[in-house]
Design a protein around this motif. Structure first.
Motif, PDB file in Angstrom:
ATOM      1  N   LEU A  96       0.868  -1.180   0.000  1.00 49.93           N
ATOM      2  CA  LEU A  96       0.000   0.000   0.000  1.00 49.93           C
ATOM      3  C   LEU A  96       0.904   1.229   0.000  1.00 49.93           C
ATOM      4  O   LEU A  96       1.305   1.726   1.055  1.00 49.93           O
ATOM      5  N   ASP A  97       1.247   1.720  -1.164  1.00 50.92           N
ATOM      6  CA  ASP A  97       2.222   2.793  -1.272  1.00 50.92           C
ATOM      7  C   ASP A  97       1.650   4.163  -0.944  1.00 50.92           C
ATOM      8  O   ASP A  97       2.385   5.053  -0.497  1.00 50.92           O
ATOM      9  N   GLY A  98       0.356   4.349  -1.151  1.00 51.12           N
ATOM     10  CA  GLY A  98      -0.228   5.664  -0.940  1.00 51.12           C
ATOM     11  C   GLY A  98      -1.088   5.769   0.291  1.00 51.12           C
ATOM     12  O   GLY A  98      -1.879   6.716   0.413  1.00 51.12           O
ATOM     13  N   THR A  99      -0.961   4.829   1.207  1.00 55.62           N
ATOM     14  CA  THR A  99      -1.819   4.781   2.390  1.00 55.62           C
ATOM     15  C   THR A  99      -0.971   4.813   3.652  1.00 55.62           C
ATOM     16  O   THR A  99       0.036   4.095   3.758  1.00 55.62           O
ATOM     17  N   GLU A 100      -1.361   5.633   4.599  1.00 56.06           N
ATOM     18  CA  GLU A 100      -0.714   5.647   5.918  1.00 56.06           C
ATOM     19  C   GLU A 100      -1.333   4.533   6.747  1.00 56.06           C
ATOM     20  O   GLU A 100      -2.529   4.528   7.015  1.00 56.06           O
ATOM     21  N   ILE A 101      -0.501   3.577   7.166  1.00 62.03           N
ATOM     22  CA  ILE A 101      -0.989   2.378   7.837  1.00 62.03           C
ATOM     23  C   ILE A 101      -0.499   2.349   9.281  1.00 62.03           C
ATOM     24  O   ILE A 101       0.691   2.513   9.553  1.00 62.03           O
ATOM     25  N   HIS A 102      -1.427   2.151  10.180  1.00 66.76           N
ATOM     26  CA  HIS A 102      -1.113   1.891  11.589  1.00 66.76           C
ATOM     27  C   HIS A 102      -1.531   0.452  11.873  1.00 66.76           C
ATOM     28  O   HIS A 102      -2.553  -0.009  11.372  1.00 66.76           O
ATOM     29  N   TYR A 103      -0.747  -0.245  12.713  1.00 70.41           N
ATOM     30  CA  TYR A 103      -1.051  -1.642  13.031  1.00 70.41           C
ATOM     31  C   TYR A 103      -1.364  -1.799  14.523  1.00 70.41           C
ATOM     32  O   TYR A 103      -0.739  -1.161  15.377  1.00 70.41           O
ATOM     33  N   THR A 159      -8.279 -32.271  22.219  1.00 67.56           N
ATOM     34  CA  THR A 159      -8.237 -30.839  22.481  1.00 67.56           C
ATOM     35  C   THR A 159      -7.113 -30.159  21.731  1.00 67.56           C
ATOM     36  O   THR A 159      -7.197 -28.972  21.408  1.00 67.56           O
ATOM     37  N   GLY A 160      -6.043 -30.888  21.412  1.00 73.14           N
ATOM     38  CA  GLY A 160      -4.985 -30.291  20.621  1.00 73.14           C
ATOM     39  C   GLY A 160      -5.422 -29.995  19.205  1.00 73.14           C
ATOM     40  O   GLY A 160      -5.049 -29.001  18.611  1.00 73.14           O
ATOM     41  N   GLU A 161      -6.274 -30.879  18.657  1.00 73.80           N
ATOM     42  CA  GLU A 161      -6.700 -30.706  17.278  1.00 73.80           C
ATOM     43  C   GLU A 161      -7.685 -29.564  17.126  1.00 73.80           C
ATOM     44  O   GLU A 161      -7.667 -28.849  16.131  1.00 73.80           O
ATOM     45  N   VAL A 162      -8.575 -29.415  18.102  1.00 75.46           N
ATOM     46  CA  VAL A 162      -9.606 -28.388  17.957  1.00 75.46           C
ATOM     47  C   VAL A 162      -9.336 -27.180  18.831  1.00 75.46           C
ATOM     48  O   VAL A 162     -10.216 -26.395  19.115  1.00 75.46           O
ATOM     49  N   ALA A 163      -8.091 -27.014  19.256  1.00 75.60           N
ATOM     50  CA  ALA A 163      -7.768 -25.888  20.125  1.00 75.60           C
ATOM     51  C   ALA A 163      -8.059 -24.564  19.434  1.00 75.60           C
ATOM     52  O   ALA A 163      -7.808 -24.390  18.256  1.00 75.60           O
ATOM     53  N   GLN A 164      -8.618 -23.653  20.196  1.00 75.44           N
ATOM     54  CA  GLN A 164      -8.951 -22.329  19.664  1.00 75.44           C
ATOM     55  C   GLN A 164      -7.680 -21.604  19.233  1.00 75.44           C
ATOM     56  O   GLN A 164      -6.704 -21.555  19.966  1.00 75.44           O
ATOM     57  N   THR A 165      -7.690 -21.058  18.032  1.00 75.92           N
ATOM     58  CA  THR A 165      -6.558 -20.272  17.547  1.00 75.92           C
ATOM     59  C   THR A 165      -6.757 -18.831  17.963  1.00 75.92           C
ATOM     60  O   THR A 165      -7.410 -18.058  17.292  1.00 75.92           O
ATOM     61  N   ASN A 166      -6.235 -18.473  19.109  1.00 79.86           N
ATOM     62  CA  ASN A 166      -6.310 -17.110  19.612  1.00 79.86           C
ATOM     63  C   ASN A 166      -4.951 -16.464  19.487  1.00 79.86           C
ATOM     64  O   ASN A 166      -3.962 -16.986  20.011  1.00 79.86           O
ATOM     65  N   ASP A 167      -4.883 -15.357  18.785  1.00 80.44           N
ATOM     66  CA  ASP A 167      -3.628 -14.632  18.667  1.00 80.44           C
ATOM     67  C   ASP A 167      -3.467 -13.755  19.899  1.00 80.44           C
ATOM     68  O   ASP A 167      -3.805 -12.580  19.899  1.00 80.44           O
ATOM     69  N   ALA A 168      -2.973 -14.343  20.981  1.00 79.01           N
ATOM     70  CA  ALA A 168      -3.029 -13.680  22.269  1.00 79.01           C
ATOM     71  C   ALA A 168      -1.831 -12.787  22.560  1.00 79.01           C
ATOM     72  O   ALA A 168      -1.846 -12.009  23.500  1.00 79.01           O
ATOM     73  N   ALA A 169      -0.777 -12.916  21.777  1.00 79.52           N
ATOM     74  CA  ALA A 169       0.415 -12.133  22.087  1.00 79.52           C
ATOM     75  C   ALA A 169       0.279 -10.704  21.604  1.00 79.52           C
ATOM     76  O   ALA A 169      -0.453 -10.406  20.683  1.00 79.52           O
ATOM     77  N   GLY A 170       0.993  -9.824  22.235  1.00 80.79           N
ATOM     78  CA  GLY A 170       1.130  -8.477  21.705  1.00 80.79           C
ATOM     79  C   GLY A 170      -0.009  -7.543  22.006  1.00 80.79           C
ATOM     80  O   GLY A 170      -0.349  -6.699  21.190  1.00 80.79           O
ATOM     81  N   VAL A 171      -0.657  -7.676  23.149  1.00 77.94           N
ATOM     82  CA  VAL A 171      -1.751  -6.780  23.487  1.00 77.94           C
ATOM     83  C   VAL A 171      -1.238  -5.347  23.540  1.00 77.94           C
ATOM     84  O   VAL A 171      -0.229  -5.050  24.167  1.00 77.94           O
ATOM     85  N   GLY A 172      -1.934  -4.456  22.856  1.00 78.82           N
ATOM     86  CA  GLY A 172      -1.584  -3.044  22.911  1.00 78.82           C
ATOM     87  C   GLY A 172      -0.344  -2.668  22.115  1.00 78.82           C
ATOM     88  O   GLY A 172       0.192  -1.594  22.316  1.00 78.82           O
ATOM     89  N   MET A 173       0.096  -3.548  21.218  1.00 78.69           N
ATOM     90  CA  MET A 173       1.275  -3.234  20.411  1.00 78.69           C
ATOM     91  C   MET A 173       0.851  -2.423  19.195  1.00 78.69           C
ATOM     92  O   MET A 173       0.190  -2.926  18.297  1.00 78.69           O
ATOM     93  N   TRP A 174       1.236  -1.161  19.192  1.00 81.25           N
ATOM     94  CA  TRP A 174       0.854  -0.271  18.098  1.00 81.25           C
ATOM     95  C   TRP A 174       2.091   0.097  17.291  1.00 81.25           C
ATOM     96  O   TRP A 174       3.124   0.441  17.854  1.00 81.25           O
ATOM     97  N   THR A 175       1.999  -0.011  15.985  1.00 84.40           N
ATOM     98  CA  THR A 175       3.079   0.450  15.134  1.00 84.40           C
ATOM     99  C   THR A 175       2.499   1.245  13.990  1.00 84.40           C
ATOM    100  O   THR A 175       1.315   1.157  13.682  1.00 84.40           O
ATOM    101  N   LYS A 176       3.325   2.030  13.350  1.00 87.47           N
ATOM    102  CA  LYS A 176       2.882   2.878  12.255  1.00 87.47           C
ATOM    103  C   LYS A 176       3.826   2.703  11.081  1.00 87.47           C
ATOM    104  O   LYS A 176       5.041   2.637  11.240  1.00 87.47           O
ATOM    105  N   GLN A 177       3.222   2.610   9.886  1.00 88.61           N
ATOM    106  CA  GLN A 177       4.012   2.526   8.672  1.00 88.61           C
ATOM    107  C   GLN A 177       3.466   3.573   7.698  1.00 88.61           C
ATOM    108  O   GLN A 177       2.319   3.466   7.264  1.00 88.61           O
ATOM    109  N   ALA A 178       4.251   4.557   7.389  1.00 84.81           N
ATOM    110  CA  ALA A 178       3.794   5.598   6.454  1.00 84.81           C
ATOM    111  C   ALA A 178       3.967   5.133   5.040  1.00 84.81           C
ATOM    112  O   ALA A 178       4.996   4.554   4.689  1.00 84.81           O
ATOM    113  N   GLY A 179       2.951   5.362   4.233  1.00 82.92           N
ATOM    114  CA  GLY A 179       3.041   5.028   2.816  1.00 82.92           C
ATOM    115  C   GLY A 179       4.050   5.932   2.122  1.00 82.92           C
ATOM    116  O   GLY A 179       4.294   7.053   2.520  1.00 82.92           O
ATOM    117  N   LYS A 180       4.627   5.399   1.064  1.00 78.70           N
ATOM    118  CA  LYS A 180       5.632   6.175   0.315  1.00 78.70           C
ATOM    119  C   LYS A 180       4.947   7.220  -0.548  1.00 78.70           C
ATOM    120  O   LYS A 180       3.880   6.990  -1.058  1.00 78.70           O
TER     121      LYS A 180
END
Length: 398
Positions: A55-62, A377-398
């Protein structure tokens, strides 16, 4: 009909084709959107990040999703988007990431853009969010007056997802027919909108019974074919249309009430949403004393690995008293199970669960195919992306 009916049929725009994510910036540009917040997971991004477009023309925050769709997570996302005057919120992930983004976007009256990485629910389509507490227990669902602005569904992304998550989506979407039918068939004169929901729900069942096995084989092989594309569209689009047209007449009944009750059991937290709903379908059918339909479904459940009993979910330790408590949670006054015909009580639900265990056990003993693919339970374990709570980053478009 006692319920007020508001049709919320579809997102503003929906695209399903391989490579559809590559057009994201063009869609944003058409909307005059230059600054966005992207909410993503950890595990889902590791699998699907290679599909993320330049995304070259978009200011992206994550923002890295915190692992549960809570009001606290919603407020954190909305607060960041408001502070930085962002113009849209984009979800890249599964159902809970999608729901928390829809809720945050609704709070700010911003467009919600959805790029699904899983086909485990119809969350990408629907204009509602299912909210949970920090421990994963169901609270309620919130319905929004605005549809999702854009859904870009790339079936190739889904082809790279774990097969058990697709199986859970199949279970959740199969419930569309059984829950809608349990409500609508008792209406003396359903309006056209509800008739559309009814027929669309039947399409969910018919498509899934026809294509699911081949779709799961495709996902297991990491390939994209027609069966997988049809199954994915059935889960996300056709399943979403049922509630979109039918509202409370086509959304949930007994199966989801059983799911909601199961979320209060700590040992059930590792189970996927759709797996618990699939079990709830069978409890609902047992409540209706429709064991012939249960018998029709059991080979399908065995084929694709859906739980048909408490033992399949690792919950066979529940006592009769525990099952009565489960029934009490499933039959709280606001539960959707009361949309079914007749009076539903906690005792009836507990009895249905017991009868289901007996019936499934007997069917498996008599079936020449045996118990089929084991679930753990290993096969049907919930896929929760639990890491990184509150991790904010910014990537400015070119």
């Amino acid at each position: 009909m006692a319920e007020r009916l508001i049709v919320r049929a579809a997102p503003q725009e929906f695209v399903c084709r391989e490579g559809s994510w590559n057009d994201l910036e063009e869609h944003l540009r058409r909307r005059g959107i230059e600054r966005v917040l992207v909410v993503r997971g950890v595990k889902s991004w590791a699998a699907a990040g290679r599909y993320w477009p330049q995304l070259d023309g978009t200011e992206i925050h994550y923002h890295v999703y915190g692992g549960e769709c809570t009001y606290g997570e919603r407020d954190a996302i909305a607060g960041y988007a408001a502070e930085h005057q962002l113009q849209a919120i984009i979800a890249v992930g599964g159902g809970k990431i999608t729901d928390v983004v829809k809720s945050a976007a609704a709070k700010l009256n911003l467009p919600a853009v959805i790029l699904p990485t899983l086909a485990a629910t119809c969350a990408a389509w629907s204009s509602l969010s299912v909210m949970y507490d920090a421990h994963g227990a169901y609270i309620r669902f919130d319905v929004f007056p605005r549809s999702n602005a854009l859904v870009l569904l790339d079936p190739a992304v889904i082809a790279a997802s774990p097969p058990e998550l697709l199986a859970a989506g199949i279970g959740d979407t199969l419930a569309k027919w059984y829950e809608a039918d349990a409500i609508i068939r008792h209406l003396p004169a359903p309006p056209v909108e509800v008739e559309l929901a009814w027929s669309t729900a039947r399409k969910c069942r018919d498509h899934l019974l026809e294509y699911s096995a081949a779709a799961l084989a495709a996902v297991s092989a990491g390939v994209l074919d027609d069966a997988l594309t049809r199954t994915v569209e059935t889960i996300i689009m056709v399943g979403g249309l049922v509630g979109g047209f039918g509202e409370d007449y086509g959304r949930t009944a007994g199966a989801h009430s059983v799911h909601d009750a199961l979320t209060a059991i700590p040992e059930a937290h590792s189970l996927l949403h759709g797996s618990k709903v699939a079990y709830g379908v069978l409890v609902q059918l047992a409540l209706e004393e429709n064991f012939a339909e249960i018998e029709e479904l059991l080979p399908f459940y065995r084929q694709i690995g859906l739980p048909a009993s408490l033992a399949d979910m690792g919950l066979d330790f529940l006592t009769p008293g525990d099952l009565l408590e489960l029934g009490e949670r499933a039959a709280v006054p606001e539960a959707s199970i009361h949309r079914m015909h007749g009076r539903i009580t906690a005792a009836r639900i507990a009895d249905a669960a017991v009868e289901l265990e007996r019936f499934v056990g007997s069917w498996r003993r008599d079936s020449s195919g045996g118990p089929g693919r084991a679930l753990d339970t290993g096969e049907v374990a919930q896929t929760n992306d639990a890491a990184g709570v509150g991790m904010w980053t910014k990537q400015a478009g070119k």
